[in-house]
Design a protein around this motif. Structure first.
Motif, PDB file in Angstrom:
ATOM      1  N   VAL A 193       0.846  -1.191   0.000  1.00  0.00           N
ATOM      2  CA  VAL A 193       0.000   0.000   0.000  1.00  0.00           C
ATOM      3  C   VAL A 193       0.884   1.244   0.000  1.00  0.00           C
ATOM      4  CG1 VAL A 193      -1.978  -1.052   1.162  1.00  0.00           C
ATOM      5  CG2 VAL A 193      -0.131  -0.081   2.531  1.00  0.00           C
ATOM      6  N   THR A 194       0.349   2.335  -0.524  1.00  0.00           N
ATOM      7  CA  THR A 194       1.015   3.635  -0.420  1.00  0.00           C
ATOM      8  C   THR A 194       0.059   4.592   0.272  1.00  0.00           C
ATOM      9  OG1 THR A 194       0.242   4.207  -2.651  1.00  0.00           O
ATOM     10  CG2 THR A 194       2.477   3.353  -2.442  1.00  0.00           C
ATOM     11  N   ARG A 195       0.614   5.496   1.039  1.00  0.00           N
ATOM     12  CA  ARG A 195      -0.187   6.400   1.859  1.00  0.00           C
ATOM     13  C   ARG A 195      -0.673   7.616   1.081  1.00  0.00           C
ATOM     14  NH1 ARG A 195       0.435   5.531   7.407  1.00  0.00           N
ATOM     15  NH2 ARG A 195       2.027   3.984   7.936  1.00  0.00           N
ATOM     16  N   ASN A 196      -1.818   8.127   1.517  1.00  0.00           N
ATOM     17  CA  ASN A 196      -2.271   9.437   1.082  1.00  0.00           C
ATOM     18  C   ASN A 196      -1.648  10.495   1.983  1.00  0.00           C
ATOM     19  OD1 ASN A 196      -3.944   9.379  -1.208  1.00  0.00           O
ATOM     20  ND2 ASN A 196      -5.630   8.513  -0.014  1.00  0.00           N
ATOM     21  N   GLY A 197      -1.571  11.702   1.503  1.00  0.00           N
ATOM     22  CA  GLY A 197      -1.025  12.769   2.325  1.00  0.00           C
ATOM     23  C   GLY A 197      -0.278  13.778   1.482  1.00  0.00           C
ATOM     24  N   PRO A 198       0.168  14.874   2.103  1.00  0.00           N
ATOM     25  CA  PRO A 198       0.834  15.945   1.355  1.00  0.00           C
ATOM     26  C   PRO A 198       2.131  15.512   0.685  1.00  0.00           C
ATOM     27  CG  PRO A 198       1.038  16.280   3.730  1.00  0.00           C
ATOM     28  CD  PRO A 198       0.038  15.192   3.532  1.00  0.00           C
ATOM     29  N   PHE A 199       2.773  14.469   1.233  1.00  0.00           N
ATOM     30  CA  PHE A 199       4.045  14.027   0.659  1.00  0.00           C
ATOM     31  C   PHE A 199       3.929  12.633   0.047  1.00  0.00           C
ATOM     32  CE2 PHE A 199       4.961  16.751   4.355  1.00  0.00           C
ATOM     33  CZ  PHE A 199       5.584  17.809   3.706  1.00  0.00           C
ATOM     34  N   SER A 200       2.702  12.215  -0.285  1.00  0.00           N
ATOM     35  CA  SER A 200       2.488  10.842  -0.745  1.00  0.00           C
ATOM     36  C   SER A 200       2.853  10.628  -2.207  1.00  0.00           C
ATOM     37  CB  SER A 200       1.018  10.443  -0.534  1.00  0.00           C
ATOM     38  OG  SER A 200       0.170  11.254  -1.327  1.00  0.00           O
ATOM     39  N   CYS A 241     -11.010   2.585   3.166  1.00  0.00           N
ATOM     40  CA  CYS A 241      -9.947   3.343   3.839  1.00  0.00           C
ATOM     41  C   CYS A 241      -9.303   4.335   2.879  1.00  0.00           C
ATOM     42  CB  CYS A 241      -8.885   2.393   4.388  1.00  0.00           C
ATOM     43  SG  CYS A 241      -9.510   1.143   5.517  1.00  0.00           S
ATOM     44  N   ASP A 242     -10.076   4.784   1.902  1.00  0.00           N
ATOM     45  CA  ASP A 242      -9.548   5.647   0.843  1.00  0.00           C
ATOM     46  C   ASP A 242      -8.815   6.887   1.362  1.00  0.00           C
ATOM     47  OD1 ASP A 242      -9.269   6.207  -1.980  1.00  0.00           O
ATOM     48  OD2 ASP A 242     -10.699   7.830  -1.666  1.00  0.00           O
ATOM     49  N   PRO A 243      -9.270   7.533   2.459  1.00  0.00           N
ATOM     50  CA  PRO A 243      -8.542   8.711   2.938  1.00  0.00           C
ATOM     51  C   PRO A 243      -7.127   8.400   3.414  1.00  0.00           C
ATOM     52  CG  PRO A 243     -10.766   8.665   3.835  1.00  0.00           C
ATOM     53  CD  PRO A 243     -10.517   7.317   3.212  1.00  0.00           C
ATOM     54  N   THR A 244      -6.882   7.142   3.794  1.00  0.00           N
ATOM     55  CA  THR A 244      -5.577   6.776   4.361  1.00  0.00           C
ATOM     56  C   THR A 244      -4.616   6.222   3.319  1.00  0.00           C
ATOM     57  OG1 THR A 244      -6.680   6.240   6.454  1.00  0.00           O
ATOM     58  CG2 THR A 244      -4.430   5.419   6.146  1.00  0.00           C
ATOM     59  N   TRP A 245      -5.114   5.303   2.480  1.00  0.00           N
ATOM     60  CA  TRP A 245      -4.236   4.616   1.533  1.00  0.00           C
ATOM     61  C   TRP A 245      -4.564   5.025   0.106  1.00  0.00           C
ATOM     62  CZ3 TRP A 245      -0.634   2.780   4.434  1.00  0.00           C
ATOM     63  CH2 TRP A 245      -0.930   2.262   5.692  1.00  0.00           C
ATOM     64  N   ARG A 246      -3.528   5.375  -0.647  1.00  0.00           N
ATOM     65  CA  ARG A 246      -3.717   5.841  -2.027  1.00  0.00           C
ATOM     66  C   ARG A 246      -3.806   4.687  -3.011  1.00  0.00           C
ATOM     67  NH1 ARG A 246       0.265   7.741  -5.671  1.00  0.00           N
ATOM     68  NH2 ARG A 246       1.797   7.606  -3.994  1.00  0.00           N
TER      69      ARG A 246
END
Length: 262
Positions: A193-200, A241-246
């Protein structure tokens, strides 16, 4: 996305338990998102569990919504079987699952955790249970759940950790299982998995879970029917879990025979 995570085994168990419990206390004070997390211990294994998620997983396991496949390591070469073939250890695993269903009932699991008394080697629970409020217990100790059965920790872990294929062998054939698996080339299945976020954007994939299957029993790799069903199930959980994992993907690799620890 996983109701049970194995934290560690062996080593400094009391210290690890204390540190995990203290961490959970702090997290639960900061956010209600952590209220369903508990520390669980089985013999010298320590886990982090989501009580509601585990209750749902146990219920689905017993309702045969997702049939497990087993690799019988007592046979040389190992053979893929299902519980329909009436493996004695597999039947005892069902008894353990039923015990878990009493400890983590589908309804009301936030109100109480029920620890059944053991009555015989089949680990069937009676109606007389010790009830402990989750607010008053930091560690759920289920070490007794397999002590009177032939179910081994690797088999129990395979089911608890959500693997679609579980290694099956009894306590009298541990040496045989280690030898039979050590002589096999393996396929390693990883869920990344890869994370969502400003640096994802440039973030590297992280391993969510991995498991192995003998090469000869998984010739089609990710195209095996059970592998496709498992990936679809994980993708369904990932969508929630879309907000967490891209992203979520399955990666399959191979390794040659080598010494195996079970």
């Amino acid at each position: 996305m996983r109701p049970v995570i194995m934290v560690d085994y062996g080593g400094k168990m009391p210290e690890l338990q204390e540190h995990l419990c203290e961490l959970l206390k702090r997290c639960q004070k900061e956010s209600p998102s952590f209220e369903h997390l508990r520390v669980m211990v089985i013999e010298d294994m320590i886990y982090l569990i989501h009580v509601k998620g585990l209750a749902e997983y146990v219920s689905s396991s017993l309702s045969s919504e997702a049939e497990l496949h087993f690799v019988d390591l007592e046979q040389d070469p190992p053979k893929m079987i299902t519980l329909k073939e009436k493996s004695s250890v597999g039947m005892q695993l069902i008894s353990v699952q039923k015990l878990f269903s009493l400890v983590f009932p589908p309804n009301g699991m936030t109100d109480e955790i029920r620890l059944p008394n053991r009555t015989d080697h089949t680990i069937e629970a009676t109606s007389s249970n010790i009830t402990i409020s989750p607010q008053s217990t930091e560690v759920v100790d289920l070490s007794s759940c397999i002590c009177d059965s032939q179910v081994t920790i690797p088999t129990l872990n395979g089911w608890l950790l959500g693997y679609p294929v579980v290694y099956l062998f009894d306590k009298e054939h541990i040496a045989d299982a280690i030898y039979n698996l050590s002589t096999q080339s393996l396929r390693i299945f990883k869920i990344l998995v890869t994370r969502n976020g400003p640096f994802s954007k440039g973030s590297m994939p992280e391993e969510l879970m991995s498991f192995s299957v003998p090469y000869e029993l998984s010739m089609e790799g990710s195209n095996e029917p059970w592998a496709e069903m498992f990936l679809a199930k994980m993708q369904s959980k990932w969508a929630k879990c879309d907000p967490t994992w891209r992203t979520l993907q399955m990666e399959v690799s191979e390794c040659f025979p080598q010494a195996i620890a079970l």
